[in-house]
Design a protein around this motif. Sequence first.
Motif, PDB file in Angstrom:
ATOM      1  N   ILE A   9      76.920 -28.978 -27.406  1.00  0.00           N
ATOM      2  CA  ILE A   9      75.798 -27.872 -27.360  1.00  0.00           C
ATOM      3  C   ILE A   9      76.282 -26.703 -26.377  1.00  0.00           C
ATOM      4  CG2 ILE A   9      73.241 -27.851 -26.427  1.00  0.00           C
ATOM      5  CD1 ILE A   9      72.641 -30.431 -27.696  1.00  0.00           C
ATOM      6  N   GLY A  10      76.887 -27.444 -25.183  1.00  0.00           N
ATOM      7  CA  GLY A  10      77.073 -26.400 -23.983  1.00  0.00           C
ATOM      8  C   GLY A  10      78.230 -25.261 -24.657  1.00  0.00           C
ATOM      9  N   LEU A  11      78.984 -25.700 -25.259  1.00  0.00           N
ATOM     10  CA  LEU A  11      80.120 -24.864 -26.035  1.00  0.00           C
ATOM     11  C   LEU A  11      79.309 -23.828 -26.835  1.00  0.00           C
ATOM     12  CD1 LEU A  11      83.184 -26.866 -26.621  1.00  0.00           C
ATOM     13  CD2 LEU A  11      83.006 -24.920 -25.101  1.00  0.00           C
ATOM     14  N   GLY A  12      78.525 -24.266 -27.745  1.00  0.00           N
ATOM     15  CA  GLY A  12      77.701 -23.588 -28.676  1.00  0.00           C
ATOM     16  C   GLY A  12      77.014 -22.587 -27.971  1.00  0.00           C
ATOM     17  N   GLN A  13      76.066 -22.854 -27.057  1.00  0.00           N
ATOM     18  CA  GLN A  13      75.169 -22.025 -26.246  1.00  0.00           C
ATOM     19  C   GLN A  13      75.889 -20.839 -25.600  1.00  0.00           C
ATOM     20  OE1 GLN A  13      72.637 -24.559 -23.933  1.00  0.00           O
ATOM     21  NE2 GLN A  13      73.750 -23.858 -22.134  1.00  0.00           N
ATOM     22  N   MET A  84      77.405 -22.270 -20.102  1.00  0.00           N
ATOM     23  CA  MET A  84      77.625 -23.574 -20.772  1.00  0.00           C
ATOM     24  C   MET A  84      76.897 -24.607 -19.654  1.00  0.00           C
ATOM     25  SD  MET A  84      81.543 -24.171 -21.570  1.00  0.00           S
ATOM     26  CE  MET A  84      81.303 -25.887 -21.921  1.00  0.00           C
ATOM     27  N   MET A  85      76.553 -24.274 -18.376  1.00  0.00           N
ATOM     28  CA  MET A  85      75.939 -25.254 -17.602  1.00  0.00           C
ATOM     29  C   MET A  85      74.210 -25.181 -17.644  1.00  0.00           C
ATOM     30  SD  MET A  85      78.011 -24.631 -14.011  1.00  0.00           S
ATOM     31  CE  MET A  85      79.688 -25.607 -13.847  1.00  0.00           C
ATOM     32  N   ILE A  86      73.693 -24.056 -18.034  1.00  0.00           N
ATOM     33  CA  ILE A  86      72.342 -23.733 -17.979  1.00  0.00           C
ATOM     34  C   ILE A  86      71.483 -24.541 -19.046  1.00  0.00           C
ATOM     35  CG2 ILE A  86      70.611 -21.966 -18.029  1.00  0.00           C
ATOM     36  CD1 ILE A  86      72.410 -20.376 -16.585  1.00  0.00           C
ATOM     37  N   PRO A  87      70.425 -25.007 -19.047  1.00  0.00           N
ATOM     38  CA  PRO A  87      69.724 -25.799 -20.239  1.00  0.00           C
ATOM     39  C   PRO A  87      68.996 -24.563 -20.848  1.00  0.00           C
ATOM     40  CG  PRO A  87      68.476 -26.216 -18.090  1.00  0.00           C
ATOM     41  CD  PRO A  87      69.898 -25.666 -17.804  1.00  0.00           C
ATOM     42  N   VAL A  88      69.726 -23.950 -22.004  1.00  0.00           N
ATOM     43  CA  VAL A  88      69.183 -22.880 -22.587  1.00  0.00           C
ATOM     44  C   VAL A  88      68.405 -23.307 -23.868  1.00  0.00           C
ATOM     45  CG1 VAL A  88      69.794 -20.875 -24.239  1.00  0.00           C
ATOM     46  CG2 VAL A  88      71.009 -21.399 -21.923  1.00  0.00           C
ATOM     47  N   VAL A  89      69.005 -24.392 -24.892  1.00  0.00           N
ATOM     48  CA  VAL A  89      68.249 -24.508 -25.968  1.00  0.00           C
ATOM     49  C   VAL A  89      67.541 -25.902 -26.021  1.00  0.00           C
ATOM     50  CG1 VAL A  89      69.658 -23.103 -27.678  1.00  0.00           C
ATOM     51  CG2 VAL A  89      70.417 -25.374 -26.836  1.00  0.00           C
ATOM     52  N   THR A  90      68.027 -26.830 -25.004  1.00  0.00           N
ATOM     53  CA  THR A  90      67.585 -28.171 -24.603  1.00  0.00           C
ATOM     54  C   THR A  90      67.156 -28.093 -23.152  1.00  0.00           C
ATOM     55  OG1 THR A  90      69.719 -29.115 -24.016  1.00  0.00           O
ATOM     56  CG2 THR A  90      68.887 -29.398 -26.102  1.00  0.00           C
ATOM     57  N   ARG A  91      66.138 -29.005 -22.801  1.00  0.00           N
ATOM     58  CA  ARG A  91      65.762 -29.415 -21.502  1.00  0.00           C
ATOM     59  C   ARG A  91      66.529 -29.888 -20.669  1.00  0.00           C
ATOM     60  NH1 ARG A  91      59.424 -30.624 -23.057  1.00  0.00           N
ATOM     61  NH2 ARG A  91      58.850 -28.700 -24.196  1.00  0.00           N
ATOM     62  N   GLN A  92      67.578 -30.535 -21.199  1.00  0.00           N
ATOM     63  CA  GLN A  92      68.764 -30.959 -20.364  1.00  0.00           C
ATOM     64  C   GLN A  92      69.908 -30.145 -20.231  1.00  0.00           C
ATOM     65  OE1 GLN A  92      69.795 -34.883 -22.243  1.00  0.00           O
ATOM     66  NE2 GLN A  92      67.804 -35.523 -22.048  1.00  0.00           N
ATOM     67  N   ALA A  93      70.505 -30.364 -19.078  1.00  0.00           N
ATOM     68  CA  ALA A  93      71.764 -29.640 -18.594  1.00  0.00           C
ATOM     69  C   ALA A  93      72.725 -30.237 -19.803  1.00  0.00           C
ATOM     70  CB  ALA A  93      72.258 -29.500 -17.406  1.00  0.00           C
ATOM     71  N   PRO A  94      73.671 -29.231 -20.357  1.00  0.00           N
ATOM     72  CA  PRO A  94      74.524 -29.625 -21.397  1.00  0.00           C
ATOM     73  C   PRO A  94      75.625 -30.292 -20.765  1.00  0.00           C
ATOM     74  CG  PRO A  94      73.687 -27.381 -22.037  1.00  0.00           C
ATOM     75  CD  PRO A  94      73.156 -27.759 -20.681  1.00  0.00           C
ATOM     76  N   LEU A  95      76.047 -30.173 -19.697  1.00  0.00           N
ATOM     77  CA  LEU A  95      77.199 -30.561 -18.666  1.00  0.00           C
ATOM     78  C   LEU A  95      76.645 -31.729 -17.736  1.00  0.00           C
ATOM     79  CD1 LEU A  95      79.496 -27.862 -18.573  1.00  0.00           C
ATOM     80  CD2 LEU A  95      79.313 -29.275 -20.447  1.00  0.00           C
ATOM     81  N   GLY A  96      75.435 -32.094 -17.848  1.00  0.00           N
ATOM     82  CA  GLY A  96      74.685 -33.179 -17.257  1.00  0.00           C
ATOM     83  C   GLY A  96      74.977 -32.821 -15.564  1.00  0.00           C
ATOM     84  N   MET A  97      75.274 -33.507 -14.650  1.00  0.00           N
ATOM     85  CA  MET A  97      75.253 -33.237 -13.330  1.00  0.00           C
ATOM     86  C   MET A  97      76.334 -32.037 -12.932  1.00  0.00           C
ATOM     87  SD  MET A  97      72.796 -34.454 -11.628  1.00  0.00           S
ATOM     88  CE  MET A  97      73.343 -34.047 -10.065  1.00  0.00           C
TER      89      MET A  97
END
Length: 313
Positions: A9-13, A84-97
């Motif tokens: 998801i991070g790479l995709g966004q 990749m870090m910002i929660p764009v399409v989901t409410r969870q940060a794609p790379l976690g912490m």
Amino acid sequence: MAVSTSLLIGLGQAVLLLLVAPLFTGLSRVLRAKLHARKGPDLFQDYRDLLKLLKREEVVPTQASWVFRATPYIVMAATLLIAMMIPVVTRQAPLGMAGDLLAVVYLLTLIRFFLSLGGLDSGSGFAGIGASREMALGVLVEPTVILVLFVLAFLSGSTDLGTISQKMAAGELPYDHPAIWLGMAAFAVATFMETGRIPFDLAEAEPEIQEGPLTEYSGRALALLKWSLALKQVVVIALFLAVFVPFGSAAVAGPVPIFVSLLVFLLKVAGFFVVAALLENSMARLHLFKAPAVTWAVFGLALLSFVFYLAGM
């Protein structure tokens, strides 16, 4: 959410934001032209400009060092990492912490630092003026961004952008809280400034304003830097939307929720550009020495937000 899914998801966004960034900067130019009652470029002109630059020969000043050559790649890599870090399409940060607000702030500072350093390293007087202006605006804007993000971190009990986004969407951080709406107002103006808008900047003034550090760049290097600046605009807006307007983002990682979330996100970004175009075309550009009068007022809002948090109001 599994690690592999989060990374995907991070790479995709990040790729998505990279691809649509010239579209939004093109939208900004179209809106500016329409508001000035002139024809102007079409929506896809920025794509054609980037393609032409990628095909052209790159010329490097004789006095430039490795810093000048490395800056386009460092700026692009840092901007993609933030995307990749910002929660764009989901409410969870794609790379976690790893999607920590401190990391995002440091990367934004890294982009500004290397952009200014690359301009200075070129040896051009115009680039030096642009680099000085870039750093001056950074000193004025970044304290507001940092203070507002820290207030949100204190209120949510975490520096994870995903946690902040989830709590905001769940209503645990209510908008009627003075610390929230004051911080949102301050962050909105800081975002407006970071996207290079009048009265603080003029994105198309090459010699000495926002793109002054790019004066001596050409060919592929110039294309990468212009693309990076366009991506940075979208990334900064995405950061504002993630922490203050997370509604519409997918609560769970699924094909349909992510697709719907993506459409909502693009509409929200387009809405921001429309509002920004209306605002910037209703005023004249400020001289740099007058900008602190506005930025201090914005920092005052952020400081009030922090005071209300301390007071528990």
